[in-house]
Structures are given as C-alpha cells and as structure tokens.
Design an enzyme around this catalytic site. Structure first.
Site, PDB file in Angstrom:
ATOM      1  N   CYS A   1       2.110  20.685   0.410  1.00 56.23           N
ATOM      2  CA  CYS A   1       3.275  21.542   0.339  1.00 56.23           C
ATOM      3  C   CYS A   1       4.548  21.619   0.859  1.00 56.23           C
ATOM      4  O   CYS A   1       4.952  20.290   0.578  1.00 56.23           O
ATOM      5  CB  CYS A   1       3.299  23.220   0.474  1.00 56.23           C
ATOM      6  SG  CYS A   1       4.101  24.746  -0.368  1.00 56.23           S
ATOM      7  N   HIS A   2       5.399  22.742   1.793  1.00 57.83           N
ATOM      8  CA  HIS A   2       6.669  22.570   2.430  1.00 57.83           C
ATOM      9  C   HIS A   2       6.167  21.206   3.925  1.00 57.83           C
ATOM     10  O   HIS A   2       6.692  20.759   4.804  1.00 57.83           O
ATOM     11  CB  HIS A   2       7.184  23.690   2.932  1.00 57.83           C
ATOM     12  CG  HIS A   2       7.771  24.203   2.147  1.00 57.83           C
ATOM     13  ND1 HIS A   2       7.423  24.621   0.940  1.00 57.83           N
ATOM     14  CD2 HIS A   2       9.071  24.287   1.615  1.00 57.83           C
ATOM     15  CE1 HIS A   2       7.996  25.290   0.321  1.00 57.83           C
ATOM     16  NE2 HIS A   2       8.565  24.777   1.069  1.00 57.83           N
TER      17      HIS A   2
END
Length: 179
Positions: free
Chosen positions: A107-108
């Site tokens: 993800c991030h």
C-alpha cells in the site's frame, strides 16, 4: 518442522498503520514458524492502527541489527509517511536490501523504500495514490496484486494480502540467496 522455522522478520509500526497490513502478515509468518519482532521509534510504545487496533513495539529502530533478520515487512496506512522521517529506519531498510534480504511493503509503505533510495530501476507496485511517487523514484510500477523483483515483494492494498503473504512465505522458505 515449519516452513519458516529459524527465520526472523522485523515489522515497522508507527501511529495510523493499516491494521490488516501489519497483523495479517505477522500472524501468517508466525503460523509458518517465523519469529517476528515489531520495531518503532520508541521501544514499548503502544501504537494505534487506522482502525484502532493496538500494536506495542518490542524494540526501537536504534536497537535493530539488520544482520539478525531475514527480512522486513512494512505495513501501509499513514505510518510510512512518519517512518520515512527516521534516518535509522531508512538505514535498516537499505542494509537489508543491500544484503539481498526480503524487503516487503504494501500500500503506502512504498514511501519507506523510496526514502531509503532502494527502488530505482526495480519493478514494484503500491496503492494507486502513491503511483506517481513510485514512478518518480525510478520504479517500473505495475498494477498487480503482488510483484516480486528479487528480494523486493510489494502489493497494492489489503485485498492483496493473501498473495502478498504467500509470496513472502515462498521466498523465505525457498532457500533463496536473499534469506
């Protein structure tokens, strides 16, 4: 004997981590026999995930010796934006990568290896929101559930966690040179 018996993985945590992206891989690796250790800026601190699930760090970034671990798992959420501000965290990621050990991020969490400057020329994925950051860091970005490029393992979102965990377990149990 379990697939990952004798393997050790470090997990990074900070406030507002994505709960599933830390706990799902942590539990899967433990189920396969690996030891997991949670590191953060401050040893023993209780951090809250985006959805409120707590995680207490076991050691500080300063206490981590990358030589003691077979890999790292970096969960997403808003935590990676905080983690990448700690030079010691970036040093850990760089040393693990330089030793060809597993660097897994979802993800991030791509923000951390970006700031550690280990992604240029590599193939990886992330949540679409940081695609530009990844591309600007020199990543060959692809939109796939899991991307394995040597020792790097990346995924997009919590929906990809089954593939992400399978890739980590497969890589760590394959007798590869990365672990």
């Amino acid at each position: 004997m379990s697939k990952l018996s004798g393997k050790r993985f470090i997990f990074f945590v900070e406030e507002d981590y994505e709960d599933l992206e830390l706990w799902y891989p942590k539990i899967r690796l433990i189920e396969e026999g690996a030891e997991t250790v949670v590191a953060s800026p401050e040893k023993g601190k209780l951090y809250r995930g985006k959805h409120g699930y707590p995680c207490k760090s076991e050691i500080s970034f300063d206490e981590v010796n990358p030589d003691d671990y077979d890999g790292i798992v970096i969960p997403g959420g808003y935590a990676p934006d905080k983690i990448r501000r700690y030079p010691k965290a970036l040093e850990i990621v760089k040393k693990l990568n330089d030793a060809n050990k597993i660097v897994a991020f979802i993800c991030h969490a791509g923000w951390v290896p970006i700031s550690a400057r280990i992604l240029k020329g590599r193939k990886a994925t992330s949540v679409g929101a940081i695609k530009d950051d990844m591309v600007n860091a020199g990543v060959n970005w692809v939109d796939e559930a899991v991307v394995v490029d040597g020792n790097l393992i990346s995924s997009r979102t919590p929906n990809d966690l089954p593939e992400f965990c399978k890739a980590i377990i497969e890589k760590a149990s394959s007798g590869c040179s990365c672990c």
